[in-house]
Scaffold this motif. Structure first.
Motif, PDB file in Angstrom:
ATOM      1  N   THR A   3       0.835  -1.203   0.000  1.00 28.20           N
ATOM      2  CA  THR A   3       0.000   0.000   0.000  1.00 28.20           C
ATOM      3  C   THR A   3       0.866   1.248   0.000  1.00 28.20           C
ATOM      4  N   SER A   4       2.008   1.170   0.693  1.00 32.97           N
ATOM      5  CA  SER A   4       2.852   2.363   0.745  1.00 32.97           C
ATOM      6  C   SER A   4       3.441   2.634  -0.639  1.00 32.97           C
ATOM      7  N   LYS A   5       3.683   1.561  -1.412  1.00 29.46           N
ATOM      8  CA  LYS A   5       4.197   1.745  -2.762  1.00 29.46           C
ATOM      9  C   LYS A   5       3.132   2.387  -3.648  1.00 29.46           C
ATOM     10  N   ILE A   6       1.886   1.908  -3.489  1.00 31.35           N
ATOM     11  CA  ILE A   6       0.776   2.493  -4.252  1.00 31.35           C
ATOM     12  C   ILE A   6       0.614   3.957  -3.886  1.00 31.35           C
ATOM     13  N   ASN A   7       0.690   4.238  -2.590  1.00 34.69           N
ATOM     14  CA  ASN A   7       0.620   5.618  -2.116  1.00 34.69           C
ATOM     15  C   ASN A   7       1.705   6.459  -2.761  1.00 34.69           C
ATOM     16  N   GLY A   8       2.912   5.886  -2.841  1.00 28.96           N
ATOM     17  CA  GLY A   8       4.034   6.604  -3.414  1.00 28.96           C
ATOM     18  C   GLY A   8       3.784   6.962  -4.868  1.00 28.96           C
ATOM     19  N   LEU A  10       0.907   7.175  -6.372  1.00 29.26           N
ATOM     20  CA  LEU A  10      -0.182   8.155  -6.412  1.00 29.26           C
ATOM     21  C   LEU A  10       0.347   9.551  -6.105  1.00 29.26           C
ATOM     22  N   ALA A  11       1.162   9.647  -5.066  1.00 28.59           N
ATOM     23  CA  ALA A  11       1.692  10.949  -4.675  1.00 28.59           C
ATOM     24  C   ALA A  11       2.570  11.520  -5.781  1.00 28.59           C
TER      25      ALA A  11
ATOM     26  N   PHE B  88       1.351  11.274   8.883  1.00 27.48           N
ATOM     27  CA  PHE B  88       0.623  11.819   7.743  1.00 27.48           C
ATOM     28  C   PHE B  88       1.509  12.788   6.961  1.00 27.48           C
ATOM     29  N   SER B  91       4.108  10.862   5.022  1.00 27.66           N
ATOM     30  CA  SER B  91       3.659  10.100   3.850  1.00 27.66           C
ATOM     31  C   SER B  91       3.343  11.034   2.685  1.00 27.66           C
ATOM     32  N   VAL B  92       2.908  12.255   3.005  1.00 28.17           N
ATOM     33  CA  VAL B  92       2.618  13.206   1.935  1.00 28.17           C
ATOM     34  C   VAL B  92       3.908  13.672   1.251  1.00 28.17           C
ATOM     35  N   GLU B  94       6.916  12.186   1.405  1.00 26.78           N
ATOM     36  CA  GLU B  94       7.920  11.144   1.178  1.00 26.78           C
ATOM     37  C   GLU B  94       8.396  11.097  -0.282  1.00 26.78           C
TER      38      GLU B  94
END
Lengths: 247, 258
Positions: A3-8, A10-11, B88, B91-92, B94
């Motif tokens: 999930t953190s990779k997906i978040n990355g 996306l960001a 939070f 993560s934003v 990162e």
């Protein structure tokens, strides 16, 4: 992890999209911040034309030469200084005098002796990489458990063999730390030396693109440099993991 | 490391021998345009006109260094405490951190020239950018690794979020922050001298490159001696201040361990 990779991802997409919208909306000077699509477009074009791979290859040749030269000189020297108090005391003053010199300042000296060719950059990279490798090797060797060396001696191992089979493997993790610090320094110094005295290489390319106001190409060059830094670091981690596990 | 501080005969001897060798070689080979003897560099260093120029350039370099370094420290410690404390916020940011970090910091110089022109603002901005990284990453690490009990205790005593950050998290992360600050010190000096070389009109980096281009190598070496002394003095000063500032921490730790 996933999930953190997906978040990355996306960001990252969000950052790129934000840049694109802000640039297109005309909120920033397009001369300074061209649209992301234009930058990526010119990155792709420079990649396809062989311009960026060629410049990166020139930089990498210099970086590799300086880096490996520093390793080849400083690891044996560090082992000698770490093992022998006499050697380290003799060299201490010279090392402590040269070490506080900020490496870019050495560039003019190197230019005086070596011109603005490859050897100037190789020397500058060598000079700046030498310190982390040397000091970490010395520390690593000094912190070895004396018992290891004494055991080797008890078993009648010759001095050269003791160094190769006992001292170097035991000091390897800290030598690797020095090599890793030097890796990022190498990249910095190759870029600096190419900016100050060069006619090619990725550092020259970026500064030259800025001077010709080809701003999209300048950013494309920076993307190439960031990717290069990232992959070099990853490659180093893989190699050092292999090496340290194999012992 | 040796506890006793005897005079290092062989070390000073080797250093002196090398200087002597250089002096003799340079005089004998007649290559003083490239490699002036060390005595010539020393003479340049004490010659009033050169010394005055060097002092001016030193002031310029020191000013930009101080501006960039302290600004980087203030920004990076502030951002690091927040990013280390709040998942939070981390993560934003990162992705941005991970994208920018592998890029050699000097690559930012052309962008800075473009946006800020040539001058002090550009050089300080570049220095801030490069020096901020080690401080930021170390501060994040420090705040993350701090004892949760400390924060909980703070909360129990009714401290607000800001007060916890300022009075609990920041001091607890101080040793990490100090490490970041120490790593950043030579980086800041590297960036100041580099930007002076690439786009400066004064400062030691400019002076050294300019003297090289004007074929006055004795002055160039004099400049290098000054930069080396500056680097050495800054490092010493840092260790001194660090020992002072973190003295309370060491006392606390030994008491805890005992």
């Amino acid at each position: 992890m996933k999930t953190s990779k997906i978040n990355g991802v996306l960001a990252l997409a969000a950052v790129l999209a934000a840049w694109e919208t802000i640039a297109r909306a005309g909120l920033v000077n397009p001369l300074l911040f061209p649209a992301m699509s234009r930058i990526l477009g010119s990155f792709a074009a420079l990649l396809a034309s062989g311009e960026i791979p060629g410049q990166v290859a020139r930089s990498m040749e210099r970086a590799a030469a300086g880096y490996f030269l520093a390793a080849a000189v400083c690891i044996p020297l560090g082992v000698a200084m770490g093992l022998s108090g006499r050697v380290s005391r003799a060299l201490e003053v010279v090392v402590e005098t040269l070490r506080p010199i900020p490496p870019p300042v050495v560039i003019p000296v190197a230019m005086l002796f070596l011109g603005i060719g490859d050897w100037m950059k190789i020397f500058v990279i060598f000079f700046s990489c030498a310190w982390p490798i040397l000091l970490n090797t010395i520390d690593g060797v000094r912190n070895i458990d004396r018992l290891l060396v004494d055991t080797a001696r008890t078993f009648g191992l010759a001095r050269g063999k003791t160094i190769l089979k006992v001292v170097l493997p035991a000091a390897a993790p800290q030598i690797m730390t020095g090599l890793r610090i030097s890796l990022s320094i190498t990249l910095i110094l190759v870029v600096i030396s190419e900016m100050i005295g060069s006619t090619d290489g990725i550092g020259y390319f970026i500064l030259n693109a800025q001077r010709r106001l080809k701003v999209d190409q300048m950013y494309a060059g920076m993307i190439a440099l960031a990717l290069l830094g990232y992959f070099l670091n990853q490659a180093f981690l893989v190699i050092s993991k292999r090496l340290l596990h194999g012992r | 490391m040796r506890a006793e501080r005897r005079f290092n005969v062989s070390g000073v001897g080797l250093f002196a021998a090398l200087l002597l060798l250089w002096e003799i070689y340079s005089r004998a080979a007649g290559i003083q345009d490239y490699l002036p003897p060390p005595s010539a560099a020393l003479k340049a260093l004490v010659e009033p006109s050169v010394a005055r120029a060097l002092l001016g350039h030193l002031a310029g370099t020191l000013g930009r260094f101080a501006g960039g370094y302290f600004l980087a420290a203030a920004l990076a410690v502030g951002a690091g405490v927040v990013l280390g404390y709040s998942r939070f916020a981390y993560s934003v940011s990162e992705v941005i951190i991970e994208l920018l970090r592998p890029m050699p910091s000097v690559a930012i110089i052309p962008v800075a020239i473009l946006c800020l022109g040539i001058g002090d603002a550009m050089m300080i901005a570049v220095t801030v950018y490069a020096a901020a990284w080690p401080i930021l990453l170390n501060t994040i690490d420090g705040v993350r690794n701090l004892d949760r009990t400390l924060i909980d205790t703070g909360r129990t005593f009714g401290l607000g979020r800001l007060k916890i950050l300022w009075q609990v998290a920041l001091p607890a992360a101080a040793p990490y922050i100090a490490t970041g600050l120490r790593v950043s010190l030579p980086i800041a000096l590297i960036l100041v001298t580099t930007s002076e070389m690439v786009a400066g009109a004064d400062g030691l980096g400019y002076f050294i490159l300019d003297e090289e281009r004007s074929l006055r190598p004795a002055n160039m070496y004099a400049g290098i001696v000054v930069v080396a002394l500056l680097g050495y003095a800054l490092n010493r000063l840092f260790l001194l201040v660090e020992a002072r500032a973190l003295a309370w921490k060491r006392g606390l730790q030994t008491r805890g361990e005992a």
